[in-house]
Design a protein around this motif. Structure first.
Motif, short mmCIF file in Angstrom:
data_model
loop_
_atom_site.label_atom_id
_atom_site.label_comp_id
_atom_site.label_asym_id
_atom_site.label_seq_id
_atom_site.Cartn_x
_atom_site.Cartn_y
_atom_site.Cartn_z
N PHE A 194 0.82 -1.20 0.00
CA PHE A 194 0.00 0.00 0.00
C PHE A 194 0.86 1.26 0.00
O PHE A 194 0.52 2.26 -0.64
N SER A 197 2.08 1.71 -3.45
CA SER A 197 0.98 2.12 -4.33
C SER A 197 0.76 3.63 -4.26
O SER A 197 0.44 4.27 -5.27
N LYS A 198 0.95 4.18 -3.09
CA LYS A 198 0.83 5.63 -2.92
C LYS A 198 2.00 6.34 -3.60
O LYS A 198 1.83 7.36 -4.28
N LYS A 199 3.19 5.78 -3.43
CA LYS A 199 4.39 6.40 -3.99
C LYS A 199 4.39 6.35 -5.51
O LYS A 199 4.76 7.32 -6.19
N HIS A 201 1.77 6.00 -7.65
CA HIS A 201 0.36 6.03 -8.04
C HIS A 201 0.18 6.22 -9.55
O HIS A 201 -0.79 5.74 -10.13
#
Length: 378
Positions: A194, A197-199, A201
């Motif tokens: 997760f 996934s943010k890094k 995106h």
């Protein structure tokens, strides 16, 4: 690793891919021929896609205990169990979800170590060309396999194809036996997925739409062609045309992907393939289907190579195993979307082409962003 181990990885995957070329495209057709409803065939791939992601955690645990090489070898008995369950589905009535789970288990035990090897065996400077050879070798060796399989099914039945594919799968283990063991001790953690996934995106968005398109091409398109013409040979033609169209362009794009703007390559590929899905919606003749398949096979390399170059480069930066699991995250989301959409549109699969075209438009927009930007700032 030196180049020699990388060549062994190519050889292993090319042989593994050859076996898949004989049987892979015919699996949904085989299930349909056994009177499995279209909706259940779609559920089969839905469950398989989700289970592969979950089984990666098991593959990680096994790899830490026995090493990457033995992890792949452990998967082979499950591969043959998968073929056995498929072929005896009429006799034993094995639930479709159980067959999907066995398939997912063997796939995770193969692909998880393979991704780790590729990530660690390739340099950043040569990642694109290495991936071009990696994908092209598998396609090249199996160009005529679907066409041959179509004739084998007609004259000898599906059993002959399963036996041939099983024998070739065994041969794919030979290069594996001489691969040097790679020290692997990383522990996968979902929270890291997760965080990545943010890094990353921008990459996640692009890969979701690409995998949606890819499974629409690989699974739903052959199902649609078969349901349209009820011809086993038509599926063989589709598979062979796809391989022929993609081989040369994979090598060409791979050669220049390390030096060209990946955004422009991906945007061009997304635009062309979006147009192909729109044309497919209005196409009705076999020759039109074959020509569209050839065009898509030719230009999808414009997406495949740059996108995978980005993710494998990032894998070297972040740590292979966690990033490989992260790579599966958008894959699963894209596949869930396409199969859920197909289940909703199962009474008229032609409308799934509209979904794929929309995904192509979204991929075009996502590709306009520089996917590597986070690496440069890390």
């Amino acid at each position: 690793m030196e180049i020699k181990p990388l060549n062994k990885i190519y050889a292993m995957n090319a042989t593994y891919g050859l076996a898949g070329s004989f049987v892979g495209i015919f699996i949904p057709i085989y299930l349909l021929s056994r009177r499995v409803p279209v909706a259940e065939v779609l559920w089969f791939y839905f469950i398989y896609s989700l289970a592969v992601f979950l089984f990666f955690f098991l593959a990680d645990r096994i790899a830490r205990s026995v090493g990457l090489r033995k992890t792949v070898l452990i998967g082979y008995p499950f591969l043959f169990l998968y073929f056995f369950l498929l072929y005896t589905i009429d006799r034993y009535g094995t639930p479709i979800y159980l067959i999907a789970l066995v398939n997912a288990l063997q796939a995770s035990l193969y692909w998880f170590p393979l991704h780790i090897w590729i990530t660690n065996a390739s340099t950043t400077e040569e990642m694109g060309s290495n991936l071009g050879r990696f994908f092209a070798f598998s396609k090249t060796i199996g160009i005529f396999a679907p066409f041959i399989s179509g004739f084998m099914v007609i004259y000898f039945g599906f059993q002959s194809v399963f036996i041939l594919a099983g024998a070739i799968y065994l041969l794919s283990a030979l290069p594996l036996l001489s691969l040097p063991e790679f020290p692997y001790k990383e522990t996968l953690k979902l929270r890291n997925v997760f965080a990545l996934s943010k890094k990353y995106h921008k990459y996640v968005a692009a890969d979701i739409f690409e995998n949606l398109r890819e499974d629409a091409e690989a699974i739903i398109w052959p199902i649609f062609v078969y349901l349209s013409f009820r011809s086993i040979l038509s599926i063989g033609y589709i598979g062979t045309i796809d391989s022929m169209g993609s081989v040369l362009f994979l090598l060409l794009v791979g050669k220049y992907a390390d030096r060209m703007d990946k955004r422009k390559l991906m945007m061009a590929g997304a635009a062309i393939i979006t147009a192909a899905w729109i044309i497919r919606f209005f196409a009705h003749t076999p020759i039109a289907f074959y020509m569209i398949t050839l065009g898509v096979a030719f230009f999808e390399a414009l997406i495949l190579i740059p996108l995978n170059t980005v993710v494998y480069d990032a894998g070297k930066h972040e740590g292979g195993a966690t990033f490989i699991l992260f790579r599966e995250f958008p894959v699963i989301i894209g596949r869930i979307i396409i199969y859920a959409s197909a289940l909703l549109l199962v009474s008229n699969l032609r409308y799934i082409f509209v979904v794929a075209a929309i995904a192509g438009v979204c991929l075009f927009y996502a590709s306009s962003k520089r996917l590597e930007v986070n690496l440069a700032n890390s």
